[in-house]
Design an enzyme around this catalytic site. Structure first.
Site, PDB file in Angstrom:
ATOM      1  N   ASN A  32      28.411  63.813  57.981  1.00 16.82           N
ATOM      2  CA  ASN A  32      29.654  63.668  57.229  1.00 16.82           C
ATOM      3  C   ASN A  32      29.307  63.911  55.768  1.00 16.82           C
ATOM      4  O   ASN A  32      28.370  63.309  55.248  1.00 16.82           O
ATOM      5  CB  ASN A  32      30.228  62.256  57.412  1.00 16.82           C
ATOM      6  CG  ASN A  32      30.740  62.033  58.824  1.00 16.82           C
ATOM      7  OD1 ASN A  32      31.311  62.937  59.423  1.00 16.82           O
ATOM      8  ND2 ASN A  32      30.536  60.852  59.354  1.00 16.82           N
ATOM      9  N   GLN A  35      32.127  60.323  54.441  1.00 19.82           N
ATOM     10  CA  GLN A  35      30.775  59.846  54.092  1.00 19.82           C
ATOM     11  C   GLN A  35      30.868  58.553  53.297  1.00 19.82           C
ATOM     12  O   GLN A  35      31.609  58.469  52.317  1.00 19.82           O
ATOM     13  CB  GLN A  35      30.028  60.908  53.275  1.00 19.82           C
ATOM     14  CG  GLN A  35      28.582  60.514  52.987  1.00 19.82           C
ATOM     15  CD  GLN A  35      27.827  61.567  52.188  1.00 19.82           C
ATOM     16  OE1 GLN A  35      28.397  62.561  51.741  1.00 19.82           O
ATOM     17  NE2 GLN A  35      26.537  61.348  52.016  1.00 19.82           N
ATOM     18  N   ASP A  89      23.518  52.761  65.080  1.00 18.72           N
ATOM     19  CA  ASP A  89      24.612  52.562  64.122  1.00 18.72           C
ATOM     20  C   ASP A  89      25.236  51.175  64.360  1.00 18.72           C
ATOM     21  O   ASP A  89      25.425  50.754  65.505  1.00 18.72           O
ATOM     22  CB  ASP A  89      25.673  53.659  64.289  1.00 18.72           C
ATOM     23  CG  ASP A  89      26.636  53.715  63.105  1.00 18.72           C
ATOM     24  OD1 ASP A  89      26.582  54.698  62.341  1.00 18.72           O
ATOM     25  OD2 ASP A  89      27.438  52.771  62.940  1.00 18.72           O
ATOM     26  N   ILE A  90      25.553  50.485  63.277  1.00 24.55           N
ATOM     27  CA  ILE A  90      26.088  49.122  63.374  1.00 24.55           C
ATOM     28  C   ILE A  90      27.506  49.114  63.965  1.00 24.55           C
ATOM     29  O   ILE A  90      27.954  48.089  64.495  1.00 24.55           O
ATOM     30  CB  ILE A  90      26.064  48.465  61.966  1.00 24.55           C
ATOM     31  CG1 ILE A  90      26.005  46.944  62.072  1.00 24.55           C
ATOM     32  CG2 ILE A  90      27.217  48.911  61.094  1.00 24.55           C
ATOM     33  CD1 ILE A  90      25.669  46.257  60.755  1.00 24.55           C
ATOM     34  N   HIS A 134      21.905  61.089  56.411  1.00 26.01           N
ATOM     35  CA  HIS A 134      21.782  60.540  57.763  1.00 26.01           C
ATOM     36  C   HIS A 134      22.506  61.442  58.741  1.00 26.01           C
ATOM     37  O   HIS A 134      23.642  61.840  58.529  1.00 26.01           O
ATOM     38  CB  HIS A 134      22.323  59.108  57.838  1.00 26.01           C
ATOM     39  CG  HIS A 134      23.709  58.949  57.291  1.00 26.01           C
ATOM     40  ND1 HIS A 134      23.979  58.893  55.942  1.00 26.01           N
ATOM     41  CD2 HIS A 134      24.907  58.841  57.915  1.00 26.01           C
ATOM     42  CE1 HIS A 134      25.289  58.762  55.759  1.00 26.01           C
ATOM     43  NE2 HIS A 134      25.876  58.730  56.949  1.00 26.01           N
TER      44      HIS A 134
END
Ligand code: 5GP
Ligand code: ZN
Length: 113
Positions: A86, A93, A30-31, A99
């Site tokens: 989410n 979300q 995840d970024i 994802h």
């Protein structure tokens, strides 16, 4: 789907730090990590979210959970980890390609905020 962020990551048009990939799924960092391990597991097939998945996609959805468990094993997260979808605005979300979040490496509170 052409204007989907995660489809672009799958196509390699947007770079990502890949953790795992096979013919069905992809996992990448995840970024904006919320834990020492924060990996996103996505199906290559575009599905907008878990609320949009069909019975025909049951195996693929379950497969993503197993990929998460495999990464957790590789990272020795036996002490505890969490997998999260989410769904919708109240859950936060922001990306509409299914994802699964894999979070671990720190103590997590319950209930989640
Ligand atoms: P959501 O809020 O929809 O459940 O999760 C979307 C996740 O995607 C967020 O945790 C966010 O940090 C991550 N994300 C958004 N854009 C990018 C990106 O371009 N690359 C990566 N690796 N993660 C992203
Ligand atoms: Zn997509």
């Amino acid at each position: 789907m052409t204007d989907c962020l995660f489809c672009k990551i799958i196509a390699g048009k947007i770079p990502s730090k890949k953790v795992y990939e096979d013919e069905k799924a992809l996992a990448f960092e995840d970024i904006n990590p919320q834990a020492p391990t924060h990996v996103l597991i996505i199906p290559r097939k575009h599905i907008a979210g878990i609320d949009q998945a069909t019975d025909a996609e049951a195996e693929l959805v379950g497969y993503c959970q197993l990929v998460a468990a495999k990464i957790a094993r590789e990272r020795k997260l036996g002490h505890g980890f969490r997998t999260v979808y989410n769904v919708g605005p109240d859950a936060g979300q922001t990306v509409f390609h299914l994802h699964l979040h894999l979070l671990g490496g720190r103590k997590m509170s319950w209930p989640p905020g």
